[in-house]
Design an enzyme around this catalytic site. Structure first.
Site, PDB file in Angstrom:
ATOM      1  N   ARG A   1       0.835  -1.211   0.000  1.00  0.00           N
ATOM      2  CA  ARG A   1       0.000   0.000   0.000  1.00  0.00           C
ATOM      3  C   ARG A   1       0.867   1.258   0.000  1.00  0.00           C
ATOM      4  O   ARG A   1       0.373   2.369  -0.062  1.00  0.00           O
ATOM      5  CB  ARG A   1      -0.876   0.014   1.257  1.00  0.00           C
ATOM      6  CG  ARG A   1      -2.072  -0.872   1.159  1.00  0.00           C
ATOM      7  CD  ARG A   1      -2.827  -0.886   2.459  1.00  0.00           C
ATOM      8  NE  ARG A   1      -3.296   0.431   2.873  1.00  0.00           N
ATOM      9  CZ  ARG A   1      -4.366   1.032   2.370  1.00  0.00           C
ATOM     10  NH1 ARG A   1      -5.005   0.474   1.373  1.00  0.00           N
ATOM     11  NH2 ARG A   1      -4.766   2.201   2.823  1.00  0.00           N
TER      12      ARG A   1
ATOM     13  N   CYS B   1      -2.982  -6.236   2.708  1.00  0.00           N
ATOM     14  CA  CYS B   1      -3.560  -7.460   3.279  1.00  0.00           C
ATOM     15  C   CYS B   1      -5.078  -7.497   3.062  1.00  0.00           C
ATOM     16  O   CYS B   1      -5.728  -6.492   2.974  1.00  0.00           O
ATOM     17  CB  CYS B   1      -3.320  -7.481   4.788  1.00  0.00           C
ATOM     18  SG  CYS B   1      -1.636  -7.759   5.210  1.00  0.00           S
TER      19      CYS B   1
ATOM     20  N   VAL C   1     -10.640  -1.340  14.415  1.00  0.00           N
ATOM     21  CA  VAL C   1      -9.872  -0.599  13.406  1.00  0.00           C
ATOM     22  C   VAL C   1     -10.152  -1.126  12.006  1.00  0.00           C
ATOM     23  O   VAL C   1     -10.359  -0.361  11.069  1.00  0.00           O
ATOM     24  CB  VAL C   1      -8.358  -0.665  13.726  1.00  0.00           C
ATOM     25  CG1 VAL C   1      -7.549   0.057  12.655  1.00  0.00           C
ATOM     26  CG2 VAL C   1      -8.085  -0.050  15.098  1.00  0.00           C
TER      27      VAL C   1
END
Ligand code: EPZ
Length: 441
Positions: free
Chosen positions: A97, A121, A333
């Site tokens: 990322r 992921c 999260v």
């Protein structure tokens, strides 16, 4: 070429491992070097795939990256930075990322950036809306192109008053990497303050940036026209340290983690102590061990720093399968970070995931159909099985479950683990794990 790990469980992990620079800082510090007008040196750099991906992306853009063959320190020279072809960027981005964080530095260096559709992921859909909104507020033009996003800023980036809807680590880093050389002042409210974010601020300050972190999660950046290079030792990887700590509990072992830093792991250490784990905290590392008695269940909620990190919960859940009683983990999260429990259940763990917020406060994922709370009851006897690694932390969790299980496990897809765990098979061998690695075509 992929590898298969055949693990024979039941062997306690005992010995010493060394944890080096944090996976979630080192690639960002490498990108920050692009902002400078002279070379930078980054030390304590781990040999992980995410560093290789960013090295090739930077080289693609004309940055020279030299690695010291002994220390692994990187010297990055951005003075000949240039545009790269979109196809080449896409080919090198891998499933990292990090490319999204190249935007600000590339716009400052060469006036434009192309970001391929991102990987990362499988723990949620990993959107980048916060990043793109931030860049637009700095005055960048964001255009969807085939295969990715083109970003430019004809008049250069201008400081802005920005408020994040969620203390996103990546979006905070996006602001830091864009604002330091933007014209004028940037004020970011609702910022992330993870130790890795603060270490990136330290890197930027060494380059000449003026950044202050205020008491209310507001970060203020005064843009400067030029930045120099830095010489920085990356903070150690607290996520890897926490993973080895959980491995010591799961396998009833005793592991000294050289490089583990108490200051960055305080919340984890409190939780580890409540579960019944033993620890000796030293200046050069922390010894984590199973004390031989029962492990305790607990109720846990992940949160942004200084809360219990989401990256710590997956390996710890494996330990909770061995606790006497019922534990609850509310993941606030990421919306989909319990996929790894499927393999644990096949091994005999007693885990049930739920849509409800089973924690002290309702979170963003409540009533939205996300299985983001887990109930774990133990102790459960784990039995070896075939496992295909789903994501980085889940994969490490599967490894330690297999190491504790009765019988043999066959683990595939372990290359994902190389993204964030330096030389992990060597470390496992050094701790006495009983396994073979075979390469398949
Ligand atoms: C960083 O990811 C870490 N990765 C993650 O570690 C870590 O779990 C995460 O921060 C939280 O601490 C790296 O630093 C490379 P976020 P990041 O932006 O920056 C949502 C590991 O295992 N969001 O704080 O991507 C997002 O979906 C990895 O080492 C948006 O909605 O995390 C998530 O729900 C896993 N829009 C939440 O915010 C956006 O534009 C937190 O994400 C960006 C994020």
């Amino acid at each position: 070429m992929s590898s298969v790990l055949t693990i024979r469980g039941g062997v306690p992990l005992t010995g010493r491992v060394t944890v080096r620079g944090a996976k979630n800082l080192v690639p960002k510090a490498m990108v920050a070097a692009l902002l400078g007008n002279e070379p930078s040196v980054l030390r304590n750099v781990p040999e992980i795939k995410d560093v290789e991906v960013v090295t090739s992306l930077l080289q693609l853009h004309g940055v020279t990256v030299e690695k010291d063959p002994i220390s692994g320190d990187l010297t990055l020279d951005p003075t000949n930075a240039k545009t790269a072809s979109h196809t080449a960027i896409d080919a090198h981005a891998g499933d990292s990322r990090i490319p999204i964080l190249l935007c600000g530095p590339l716009i400052h260096a060469i006036g434009e950036a192309f970001i391929p559709d991102l990987g990362g992921c499988k723990i949620g859909d990993r959107p980048i809306d916060y990043h793109l909104n931030v860049l637009r507020q700095f005055g960048a033009v964001v255009e969807k192109r085939p295969g990715g996003i083109h970003i430019s800023a004809p008049g250069g980036l201008k400081g802005a008053k920005i408020s994040l809807p969620y203390p996103s680590v990546g979006a905070t880093e996006q602001v830091l990497l864009s604002a330091t050389r933007a014209e004028g002042i940037t004020e970011l409210s609702g910022a992330a303050t993870e130790p890795e974010v603060v270490d990136l601020i330290a890197v930027l300050q060494k380059m000449g940036a003026i950044i202050s972190v205020q008491t209310d999660r507001t970060i203020r950046i005064e843009g400067v026209p030029d930045l120099g290079g830095y010489n920085h030792r990356a903070l150690s990887d607290r996520n890897e340290s926490a993973s080895w700590a959980s491995a010591a509990l799961v396998t009833r072992g005793d592991i000294f983690v050289e490089g583990a830093t108490q200051r960055d792991m305080m919340t984890f250490l409190n939780t580890y102590r409540k579960v019944g784990g033993g620890m000796d905290i030293g200046d050069d590392g922390i010894r984590f061990y199973h004390k031989g008695g029962k492990l305790n269940p607990l109720v846990l909620e992940t949160d942004v720093h200084p809360g219990f990190m989401t990256d710590w919960q997956q390996p710890l859940i494996v330990a909770l399968t061995q606790s006497e009683g019922v534990s609850i983990v509310h993941e606030t999260v990421y919306e989909n970070r319990f996929g790894f429990t499927e393999a644990l259940i096949r091994m005999g763990a007693n885990i049930q995931v739920h849509r409800e917020c089973l924690g002290s406060v309702p979170c963003r994922f409540g009533q939205r159909n996300f299985l983001h709370s887990a109930v774990i009851s133990g102790p459960a006897q784990l039995t070896g099985t075939d496992i295909d690694v789903p994501d980085l932390r889940g994969g490490f969790s599967h490894l330690i479950a297999a190491l504790a299980a009765n019988g043999t496990s066959r683990v595939t897809g372990i290359d994902i683990i190389n993204r964030g765990y330096e030389r992990f098979t060597e470390k496992l061998a050094g701790l006495g794990a009983d396994f073979d690695i075979t390469s398949t075509e």
